[in-house]
Design an enzyme around this catalytic site. Structure first.
Site, PDB file in Angstrom:
ATOM      1  N   SER A   1      -3.564  -9.088   4.568  1.00 52.93           N
ATOM      2  CA  SER A   1      -2.459  -8.219   4.188  1.00 52.93           C
ATOM      3  C   SER A   1      -1.775  -8.622   2.885  1.00 52.93           C
ATOM      4  O   SER A   1      -0.997  -7.852   2.340  1.00 52.93           O
ATOM      5  CB  SER A   1      -1.407  -8.155   5.305  1.00 52.93           C
ATOM      6  OG  SER A   1      -0.697  -9.371   5.401  1.00 52.93           O
TER       7      SER A   1
ATOM      8  N   LYS B   1       4.916 -11.894   4.192  1.00 54.57           N
ATOM      9  CA  LYS B   1       5.050 -10.600   3.513  1.00 54.57           C
ATOM     10  C   LYS B   1       6.020 -10.741   2.344  1.00 54.57           C
ATOM     11  O   LYS B   1       6.779 -11.699   2.255  1.00 54.57           O
ATOM     12  CB  LYS B   1       5.593  -9.520   4.469  1.00 54.57           C
ATOM     13  CG  LYS B   1       4.717  -9.217   5.668  1.00 54.57           C
ATOM     14  CD  LYS B   1       3.477  -8.447   5.277  1.00 54.57           C
ATOM     15  CE  LYS B   1       2.625  -8.083   6.458  1.00 54.57           C
ATOM     16  NZ  LYS B   1       1.764  -9.143   6.952  1.00 54.57           N
TER      17      LYS B   1
END
Length: 139
Positions: free
Chosen positions: A60, A97
């Site tokens: 990701s 993230k």
């Protein structure tokens, strides 16, 4: 998963540091001596009591140059800011993230194949630290 905590390790091992730069294009003549000893903690750790290392997994964050097996240096004493790469707990699971604070708070993946994670008053999201360095794994 914490793989190394500077707060618990008082036996730092300085490693050889070669002062000559390594050419990324054509080879250059190598020097036959070690210029100094290098302690990776001296470079990557500003706040030893609040710094830890984690190993990245998944895809990701590939556009943020975080790949499978890379080691992330995380400082939990830093205040997370807009666009910082952070380690967060989301509903009990950990993730890395990019933190977006405006126009609305979200945890942003850096791979278009993944969806953002909204941060609302009802969500179970806690920020555990800011990623300050990435140590690339040689796979």
């Amino acid at each position: 998963m914490i793989i190394y905590s500077t707060a618990q390790d008082s036996d730092a091992v300085p490693l050889p540091f070669f002062g000559d730069r390594v050419a990324a294009g054509f080879p250059s003549p190598a020097q036959d001596y070690v210029e100094n000893r290098l302690d990776i903690n001296a470079i990557c750790v500003r706040h030893p009591a609040s710094t830890y290392f984690v190993r990245a997994t998944g895809e990701s964050m590939i556009e943020g140059n975080i790949h499978e097996g890379d080691i992330l240096v995380v400082d939990s004493s830093l205040k997370p800011g807009h666009d910082n790469i952070v380690i967060a707990s989301v509903d009990g699971g950990f993730t890395v993230k990019r933190l977006q604070l405006h126009p609305r708070a979200r945890l942003m993946p850096m791979n278009p194949a993944f969806a953002p994670i909204a941060i609302t008053e009802d969500s179970q999201v806690d920020i555990f630290g800011v990623v300050t360095f990435i140590i690339y794994a040689a796979l």
